[in-house]
Design a protein around this motif. Structure first.
Motif, PDB file in Angstrom:
ATOM      1  N   LEU A  34     -90.996 -15.242  -5.026  1.00 45.32           N
ATOM      2  CA  LEU A  34     -90.063 -14.656  -5.886  1.00 45.32           C
ATOM      3  C   LEU A  34     -89.734 -15.114  -7.725  1.00 45.32           C
ATOM      4  CD1 LEU A  34     -87.291 -13.304  -5.359  1.00 45.32           C
ATOM      5  CD2 LEU A  34     -86.106 -15.187  -4.678  1.00 45.32           C
ATOM      6  N   SER A  80     -91.775 -13.078  -8.952  1.00 47.46           N
ATOM      7  CA  SER A  80     -91.615 -11.852  -9.803  1.00 47.46           C
ATOM      8  C   SER A  80     -90.435 -11.936 -10.868  1.00 47.46           C
ATOM      9  CB  SER A  80     -91.055 -11.123  -7.548  1.00 47.46           C
ATOM     10  OG  SER A  80     -92.542 -11.216  -7.366  1.00 47.46           O
ATOM     11  N   ASN A 109     -96.970  -9.761  -1.670  1.00 43.80           N
ATOM     12  CA  ASN A 109     -96.170  -8.733  -2.533  1.00 43.80           C
ATOM     13  C   ASN A 109     -96.354  -7.723  -3.427  1.00 43.80           C
ATOM     14  OD1 ASN A 109     -94.614  -9.324  -4.914  1.00 43.80           O
ATOM     15  ND2 ASN A 109     -93.762 -11.130  -5.025  1.00 43.80           N
TER      16      ASN A 109
END
Length: 702
Positions: free
Chosen positions: A11, A14, A239
């Motif tokens: 996360l 990203s 992802n």
């Protein structure tokens, strides 16, 4: 390893990638292609750091948008590693004060059993998928490498052309050249032993600009970078956004290579280089691990040609923009938010609406045992049952609700629950040594610096034990009327119950400690160090402390200055409130016991340090007292046990202690983890002896 930490890292990666994409778009006309490619180094650095790890801390960090310190930035205290060989099942944990970001914190709260099992299953599944994908990529790379090995060697004119290009630009990498039997475009294979593969139809007359492009990839190690990012593809296989980002990184690498080649060519040749790229649009393209190829798809080639058409010499301004943007993004991506209680959200200040405040208290979850102990001590220090309710078990919560209802019926302060600490504070500050009761009017107006300390936190399994100490009163004790400090203490344990932290009192009472440089603990120590020189047995009793203060607290009104919770500012003395530990992170005493059971150690000299002693570290002469000094990571002091007034000996249960021991003062100045050992040189009746202290016990008293 936890799968939740893997998700957190992905996360964060990203988020960093989104920030970099936005910055690249915003400065698309001001950044060179090489800077566009180099900015991705920040993404690589962020993915290499565990979630919650920051190099520095500042106010503009991107990490402030993510609640990661509680999950990953809090590690088991490093001190536990120092004493892993001790024959005990308890390990010391150093308590760190909120409001001051430190590297030593309590362990994070435990997960429920079902969540732990799910995490284990997901973790093994994640590792299996990552290893399978990595094995597939490596298999493809190995198969390609074996196929290239079977290709025929290039004709000598082509090899000479390659070597001449390298010599022209001063490149010294050894590159072998092979001829592929099929068509397509040239590419370079391998990072350590690169091979330039040229399709057979082009072997007789390949444009040297194509060769220059591929050789530039070799010279700037683009293939090795491709291996690294492919490894991260495997680690973040779940992802899809990062997979798309890795494709963008490959495209930026090709544009950066174009820019390098254009920098080597003369301006009139730039147009010809664009025509070479345009001729590659019809060629087939497929990404292979460990290769670089001048043709990376029709859409990408068209974008590269547009950039070539706009190419101009790199100006100092463009370089400056790239440098400034890189460092700004590095600060945002790799540093953490300025830490003020990094993982404590704060329980807030309760108002007069008891029912609403209790509902909020039931929803609030302390981040860890550290905060739970803080809320417990805060409750008794301020006589505020709201904070006690947060960390109380179900039975205590029911009893507190009844107390709050009685307060409302009697018109008393809504959150009082009978703590005597505020009254003790008032008497200690305004009527020390006097057995008088303060009037209601006095109590309504007087303010005190309310404070408490959390001492000797020890982890046992999934529970933590600690001793809380509150300000007390000074007095005298014993036949010699020795000055002592009497303070209330509360021995507690913190544990998890139904997904929340609960603090339970184990024993309460009053203890006394000698008054010298500062009050010190009585009873057990966090760590006990033991040594012997043949005549005496020595012990150093070390205790750890975290101390909190609430400025201008008025017990009569139940409020402190402007109703602002200072969130436990760490106190370093000077407030007039006497606490165990005297304001330092540690305190300690050294005591001596004769091995024959009868010799009095008067005249014994001791030189001690956390570092090996030198020839200059000699015990002081008898009767000269003691001296000491401390600093981050080291303690060094000398001491003489004698009848000198400031070092009067006190005998307790066969052990002799020196009142005024300079060790306690040294430890208050000292920072860092508890030492693994102390080094000592003693002088007794003209004989010098060297020995070392080792940890022999881990306790939890104060």
């Amino acid at each position: 390893m936890s799968f939740w930490n893997v998700l957190q890292v992905s996360l964060l990666a990203s988020a960093v990638a989104l920030l970099l994409l936005f910055a690249k778009w915003l400065f698309r006309e001001h950044l060179t292609a090489r800077w566009h490619a180099f900015l991705w180094v920040l993404l690589l650095a962020r993915m290499l750091l565990p979630a919650g790890t920051q190099v520095l801390r500042n106010e503009i960090s991107l990490m402030g948008a993510f609640d990661v310190p509680a999950a990953a930035g809090i590690a088991e205290a490093a001190v536990a590693n120092h004493f892993s060989d001790a024959p005990l099942d308890a390990q010391p944990v150093v308590q760190a004060a909120p409001g001051v970001y430190q590297t030593l914190h309590l362990a994070p709260q435990a997960l429920p059993d079902w969540l732990t099992r799910l995490d284990r299953i997901l973790c093994w599944g994640y590792l299996a998928a990552a290893c399978a994908l990595m094995a597939y990529f490596l298999f493809c790379a190995l198969r390609l490498r074996l196929a290239v090995r079977r290709y025929a060697a290039a004709p000598e004119p082509l090899c000479l052309q390659v070597r001449e290009l390298q010599s022209r630009y001063g490149w010294e990498e050894r590159v072998r050249v092979r001829i592929a039997p099929s068509g397509g475009t040239p590419y370079v294979c391998g990072a350590l032993r690169p091979v330039l593969v040229v399709p057979a139809p082009l072997a007789g007359g390949i444009d040297e600009m194509v060769l220059l492009h591929e050789l530039a990839h070799v010279h700037w190690n683009d293939i090795a970078a491709g291996y690294v990012f492919t490894a991260f593809r495997c680690l973040h296989w779940f992802n899809p956004f990062l997979w798309w980002v890795f494709g963008r990184i490959s495209d930026d690498s090709e544009m950066a290579c174009d820019e390098r080649v254009l920098g080597l060519l003369d301006p009139p040749e730039h147009k010809a280089y664009g025509h070479v790229l345009l001729s590659m649009v019809q060629q087939g393209f497929r990404y292979r691990l460990g290769t670089s190829c001048i043709a990376n798809g029709g859409g990408n080639i068209r974008r590269r040609i547009v950039r070539i058409a706009r190419h101009k010499e790199i100006s100092p301004k463009a370089r400056g923009v790239g440098v400034l943007l890189f460092f700004l993004l590095a600060v945002m991506c790799l540093t953490g938010p300025a830490a003020v209680a990094a993982h404590w959200r704060g329980a807030g200040v309760p108002g007069d609406d008891v029912e609403a405040a209790l509902r909020a208290a039931e929803r609030y979850r302390p981040a860890d045992a550290n905060e739970a102990l803080y809320l417990y001590g805060k409750a008794y220090t301020l006589d505020n049952g709201y904070y006690r309710y947060i960390v109380a078990d179900d039975g205590t919560r029911d009893a507190l609700k009844q107390v709050f209802a009685e307060n409302r019926s009697a018109g008393r302060l809504p959150w009082g629950f009978g703590s005597t600490v505020p009254d003790t504070l008032l008497r200690a500050v305004f009527a020390p040594g006097e057995a008088v009761e303060l009037t209601a009017a006095q109590r309504a107006e007087m303010t005190v610096p309310a404070a408490f300390s959390v001492n000797n936190v020890v982890r046992r399994g999934q529970e933590y034990t600690a001793t809380l100490a509150y300000p007390g009163t000074d007095g005298q004790a014993g036949p010699a009327q020795r000055a002592v400090h009497r303070y209330p203490y509360d021995r507690v344990r913190a544990y998890r119950q139904d997904g929340r932290w609960v603090v339970q009192s184990l024993a309460q009472g009053e203890r006394e400690a000698p008054v010298d440089f500062s009050p010190r603990y009585g009873g057990d120590a966090l760590l006990t160090y033991t040594a012997s020189d043949g005549a005496f047995e020595y012990q150093i009793l070390l205790s750890s402390h975290a101390q909190y203060e609430f400025y201008s607290f008025c017990p009569g009104k139940g409020v402190w200055q402007e109703q602002q919770d200072p969130l436990a500012a760490q106190m370093f003395g000077g407030s007039g409130v006497r606490l165990v530990g005297g304001g330092g992170l540690y305190s300690g005493i050294m005591r001596v016991r004769p091995l024959d059971g009868k010799t009095v150690p008067e005249g014994l000299g001791v030189a001690c340090s956390t570092e090996p002693l030198t020839e200059d570290d000699m015990p002081p002469a008898p009767g000269t007292g003691g001296s000491g000094g401390g600093g981050p990571g080291s303690i060094r002091w000398q001491h003489s046990l004698s009848a000198f007034p400031v070092c009067a000996m006190v005998e307790r249960d066969g052990w002799y202690e020196a009142q005024g021991d300079s060790l306690g003062f040294c430890l208050q100045l000292w920072e860092g983890d508890p030492p693994e050992r102390f080094y000592m040189r003693t002088e007794w009746r003209g004989r010098l002896t060297d020995c070392a202290f080792a940890v022999t016990g881990i306790g939890g008293g104060v």
